[in-house]
Structures are given as structure tokens and as C-alpha cells.
Design an enzyme around this catalytic site. Structure first.
Site, PDB file in Angstrom:
ATOM      1  N   GLU A   1       0.884  -1.162   0.000  1.00  0.00           N
ATOM      2  CA  GLU A   1       0.000   0.000   0.000  1.00  0.00           C
ATOM      3  C   GLU A   1       0.918   1.206   0.000  1.00  0.00           C
ATOM      4  O   GLU A   1       1.742   1.356   0.900  1.00  0.00           O
ATOM      5  CB  GLU A   1      -0.868  -0.040   1.258  1.00  0.00           C
TER       6      GLU A   1
ATOM      7  N   CYS B   1      -2.952   7.625   4.899  1.00  0.00           N
ATOM      8  CA  CYS B   1      -2.913   7.228   3.490  1.00  0.00           C
ATOM      9  C   CYS B   1      -4.193   7.664   2.785  1.00  0.00           C
ATOM     10  O   CYS B   1      -4.229   7.752   1.569  1.00  0.00           O
ATOM     11  CB  CYS B   1      -2.698   5.733   3.369  1.00  0.00           C
TER      12      CYS B   1
END
Ligand code: NAP
Length: 538
Positions: free
Chosen positions: A269, A306
Site C-alpha cells: 500500500e 494514506c
């Protein structure tokens, strides 16, 4: 509060803290710049090789453990972490400067996600058992008895993330999913929170022992990514990688994994700017409220999420001018706070400076800096660009990790659609709109479905629920594999593969695939989902 937990400054292999001999480093308090004891010793390549050998050995038993026993060990880890929450929060706060309230919430999330995975593996249907019984009388050819289910991959390397010292670190989502699937886990600790990592590592090692599991099921390794990280990804016993961090780091490790004699799957990720689109009716009726929500979302946790909304698409009209004015007011009054590390703060200021240096970017507002702000502090900033300029230079839409966002003003629907189509892969995309807006912009939703893992209506992307339906993933560069999620119970499927058993006698089959269905799980039998036994002679 003074912690009663003894930190040894050491990696954990085979259930034991290692005596340190290699290079050393310290944790740092980003709020004060002060060094935090104890001194940490990096693991050697011999330590890593031993951890990988023990993990492979552990896999032969752990990989076959019944769901209820895996559930017991996941709950023991959760209880072990729950017992040290006050110490953990205190240490994590000192190592990351994240507020204690946030870290308490993150501890609860970490504990609850372990328990949620325990429920899933105890119930057992997640293995996706499929049974196509033999058809000996079928013409022109008989059919064999064909059964399949998900099996674990083998030892998984997990890279702890800097921005979630608990929920995406040593016992975070990657570790919980890998354990739940039946894989040993080798964690590369993030250097920014070594004490937090060690406390959690000790709790896991204790739970492993208490549950009578082979000690090689878990290892915690300290050391630089360039040595320990790459050696982990290279190790032949490692069969998959879970990572959260920078695009550069994730990409380097993916390339490494692909270059192995036996390439392995990587679930990285990496980078997402989480676009927000404010549609006309919502803008007219709720503009000020949306500005407040946006400000809260892009400055939350000093912008170190994120899912931080890094791009905001607004039309060139008076309603949008009012939203921008409200955003400016809030940013000017915003707090200047320390980031996770000095390095992350430096890369934030250079990212903002690079954007500001671009002739087409206007700085709308920045927070005022007080005298006491240290070198780890980040100044919230909001910038603006015309849609046509962003289309000319789409690189300007790249991630700037920290408390800034970029407003994009578009002239008309065609320009908005072109901007949406120009976006890279994202973890999230958000729409603010009334039902009429959403109907009028249905084409935008269709574009965004191809861009993002999660589409949000009238909310904000920060705050990711850990549940069964969550998707925290998306096309590259948000992640390395758009088919997966790194949050929620569906993330277990990253660390398994389907195995088919053809014409196996009943006693030799895993319990999940036996005719009588001794575990009572849901199975696809001859194309129908059922919990019944396979009918005799079917
Ligand atoms: P990072 O630099 O990617 O590091 C993450 C982990 O990977 C660390 O353990 C690091 O080891 C290791 N690593 C990095 N590059 C490697 C390489 N080439 N080979 C082997 N191992 C490698 O991420 P970070 O330290 O968390 O933060 C740095 C930047 O990443 C931030 O400024 C931000 O831009 C971005 N970031 C993004 C997200 C997100 O969710 N999108 C989250 C966190 C950070 P070391 O111990 O050697 O550092």
C-alpha cells in the site's frame, strides 16, 4: 506514567529476545528531538536466516491448525496487547508525537481486528470450500471428484508502517490477516517506533508460547530496510510480502520480489491522493460545512493518513469561492504540529515547496508558525490550480504526505471528466452531492469506479472501518495489486491460494472438504451454497 515493561532493545527470534551484537540505533521523540532509551540492536543476516528457518518449520504445523485453535491464538495476542495498552500508548506517543487519544483508538482497533479475524477463522466458511462430486456415469466421460479450498502460502514478511504504529505495524492488519490464514509472520520493525514494536512483539511471543504454538510462528527484526528488508524479501522461505509506506520503497521491494528465482506476491500500500469532488447542489447548500469537514480530514493526524484528501475538485463559480474562503480561514488558524519523523517532515516541506514553485500553483493559505516549532513540525497549507494547468502537468497531482491539499478549479463538466480520467489509482474517491447531483454526474461515478478501491458519498476518506465489506486498496500506485484490500477481513485472501484435491479418499481430505461437513461451514456443492453434508451417491 513510567512503563513497567522491560525493553531489551532487541529483535525477537524463536520466542527469545536476541543478544545484540550488530549496529545500533535509538528511537526519537519527534516533539522534542530527544533520544529515547534503550539502544536498539539491528538483527544480523544470520538472525534473519534462523528466523526464516524456524518460520518454515513452524508452517508445517501452524498452516494446518484448525480454525478454532488459530482463533484462540489470535485472541491471546489481542488479550496480551490489551493488558499493556497504557504503556503502549505512552511509548507510542513519545515515539510518534501522535496524540494519546488517537493511539488509544488505534490500540482498540488493533485488538478488535485480531478478534474479528478470530471470529472469521473460527466460523470457518472463509476458506471458500468448493465441492464437485464425482460423476462416474457421466457421458461421454466420467467426472472425477474435485474439491478445492484456500490454503496458506507460507511465511509472510510484514513491513510495519510509520504512520500507524499499532494498527499497521507489528500486530497490525497484515500480521492479523497472515496469522488468520495460517502463515508464520516475520516483521521488519519500522525504525520510527522501536519501543512500541518491541512491546507488541513481546506480547505476540508470549501468546505464541501460551498457546503452545511453534516459536517460529513469529519473529520481529530490527535493522535497516536496505539490509534486513531486502534480505527478507529475497529469502526463499518467504512466500509473500505485506507493506505500507512510500511509493519508492514499495516499488523497490516489489521489483526485488519479482526478480527472485521464485517471484512472490507483494501487497504494497503506497501512494494515494484521495480526490474529493464537490458537486453543484451540495456546494450551494452545504459549502461551508464541507469546507469544515475537508479541513478536519486533511489536517487529521498532521495529514499522515494514506486516505488524506489531497485533491479537491471545485467548479469556477461563486459557491466554490465561498467554500475556498472558509477553507482559507480555517487553515490560517491551524496548529503546526510535529510529524512522525524529521525525515517525513523534511519530505513534506520539500513536497510543498516543489508544488509552490510551479508557476500555475497559487498558495491560498498557510498556518502561522510559532517560535517554538521544531524541525519535525509541519505547516498546514492549501494551494490552488486551474484544471487546465493540472491537465497539462498531471505530475502535480502526486502525493504530498502531510497536512496540505490542492484545490482544482474546473470550467465545465467536460473538463471535470477529463481531470477525473487523468487521475492515477487511488485508495478512495469522495463525492459530495445530492441525489440529483449524483444522477447528473453518474458518468463521473463510472470513471471513479475504475480509479479507486472505495467510493464515499457525503463523507470524508480518513477513518477506515475494520469490517467484512471494507476495501482499502485500489489500482497502482495506491497499491501493487488492485484485487486486494489491506483492511478488513477480506484481506485474509492476500495470503492464501486455492488448492484442488482430485479423487482424494475421504479420510485424506481436510475437514473442510469431507462429505459430512464436520465443521458445519458454508460450501459450494455442485454449484449451490449449502451447509448440508454432500448427499450420498450424488
Ligand atoms: P518508507 O520509507 O517506504 O519505509 C517503510 C519501510 O520500508 C521501512 O521499514 C523501510 O526501512 C523499508 N524500506 C523503504 N525503502 C526500502 C527499500 N528500498 N528497500 C528495503 N526496505 C525499504 O516509508 P516511511 O518511512 O513510513 O515514510 C516515508 C515516506 O513514505 C513518507 O514521507 C510518505 O511520503 C510515505 N508514506 C506513505 C504512506 C501511505 O500510506 N501512503 C504511509 C507512510 C509513509 P528503513 O527502516 O530503512 O526506513
Amino acid at each position: 506514567m513510567l512503563s513497567t515493561i522491560a525493553l531489551r532493545g532487541a529483535s525477537i527470534v524463536g520466542g527469545e529476545s536476541l543478544a545484540g551484537a550488530g549496529d545500533t540505533f535509538y528511537g526519537f521523540d519527534p516533539a522534542t528531538g530527544g533520544r529515547l532509551d534503550p539502544e536498539y540492536h539491528c538483527a544480523s543476516l544470520d538472525d534473519l536466516n534462523r528466523a526464516a528457518a524456524l518460520a518454515e518449520e513452524a508452517f508445517t504445523t501452524y498452516g494446518k491448525l484448525p480454525g478454532r485453535e488459530k482463533a484462540r491464538s489470535l485472541r491471546a495476542i489481542a488479550a496480551g496487547i490489551e493488558a499493556i495498552v497504557p504503556e503502549l500508548v505512552e511509548r507510542a506517543h513519545r515515539e510518534t508525537a501522535l496524540p494519546e487519544a488517537r493511539l488509544k483508538g488505534e490500540s482498540a482497533r488493533t485488538i478488535n481486528q485480531l478478534r474479528l479475524f478470530a471470529q472469521v477463522v473460527e466460523e470457518g466458511s472463509w476458506v471458500n470450500a468448493r465441492i464437485d462430486p464425482a460423476q462416474p456415469a457421466r457421458t461421454p466421460l466420467p467426472r472425477s471428484d474435485i474439491r478445492s479450498m484456500m490454503r496458506p502460502l507460507g511465511p509472510v514478511a510484514v513491513f510495519g508502517a510509520s504512520n500507524f504504529p499499532l494498527a499497521f505495524s507489528v500486530a497490525g492488519g497484515d500480521t492479523a490477516a497472515a496469522f488468520a490464514a495460517g502463515n508464520p509472520v516475520l516483521v521488519k520493525a519500522h525504525h520510527a517506533h522501536p519501543g512500541t514494536s518491541e512491546m507488541v512483539g513481546q506480547a505476540i511471543a508470549r501468546a505464541v508460547k501460551e498457546c503452545g504454538l511453534p516459536s517460529g510462528v513469529f519473529a520481529l527484526l530490527f535493522g535497516p530496510g536496505s539490509q534486513i528488508g531486502t534480505a527478507l524479501v529475497d529469502h526463499p522461505n518467504v512466500k509473500a510480502v505485506g507493506f505500507t509506506g512510500s511509493l519508492a520503497g514499495g516499488k523497490a521491494l516489489m521489483e526485488r520480489a519479482a526478480a527472485r528465482p521464485e517471484p512472490i506476491p507483494c501487497f504494497m500500500e503506497m501512494s494515494s491522493v484521495n480526490p474529493v469532488f464537490v458537486l453543484p447542489e451540495a456546494l450551494r447548500t452545504r459549502g461551508a460545512q464541507i469546507a469544515g469537514g475537508l479541513f478536519g480530514s486533511f489536517t487529521l493526524g498532521v495529514g499522515q493518513f494514506c486516505t488524506k484528501p489531497g485533491l479537491v475538485f471545485l467548479p469556477r463559480n461563486a459557491d466554490a469561492d465561498a467554500l475556498v474562503a472558509e477553507l482559507k480561514t480555517q487553515v490560517e488558524k491551524a496548529a503546526v504540529s510535529p510529524m512522525l519523523t524529521e525525515g517525513i517532515a523534511k519530505s513534506y516541506s520539500s513536497g510543498v515547496a516543489a508544488r509552490q514553485a510551479h508557476g500555475a500553483v497559487e498558495t491560498l493559505a498557510r498556518a502561522g508558525v510559532s517560535d517554538g516549532a521544531g524541525s519535525s513540525c509541519a505547516v498546514p497549507v492549501v494551494m490552488q490550480i486551474e484544471g487546465r494547468d493540472l491537465l497539462r502537468d498531471p505530475k502535480l497531482a502526486g502525493e504530498v504526505f502531510g497536512p496540505s491539499t490542492l484545490v482544482i478549479r474546473y470550467e465545465n463538466r467536460d473538463e471535470l471528466m477529463a481531470l477525473a480520467r487523468s487521475l492515477e489509482g487511488q485508495l478512495t474517491a469522495t463525492l459530495h452531492g445530492t441525489e440529483a447531483d449524483l444522477a447528473a454526474f453518474a458518468g463521473l461515478v463510472t470513471v471513479l469506479e475504475r480509479k479507486a478501491g472505495r467510493l464515499i458519498v457525503n463523507g470524508f476518506p480518513t477513518g477506515v472501518e475494520v469490517c467484512h465489506a471494507m476495501v482499502h486498496g485500489g489500482p497502482y500506485p495506491a497499491t501493487s495489486d488492485s484485487r486486494a484490500t489491506s483492511v478488513g477481513t477480506y484481506s485474509i485472501y492476500r495470503f492464501v491460494r486455492p488448492v484442488c484435491y482430485q479423487d482424494f479418499p475421504q479420510p485424506a481430505l481436510p475437514d473442510e472438504l469431507k462429505d459430512e461437513n464436520p465443521l458445519g461451514i458454508w460450501r459450494l456443492v455442485d454449484g449451490n451454497w449449502t451447509r448440508e453434508a454432500v448427499p450420498a451417491h450424488s
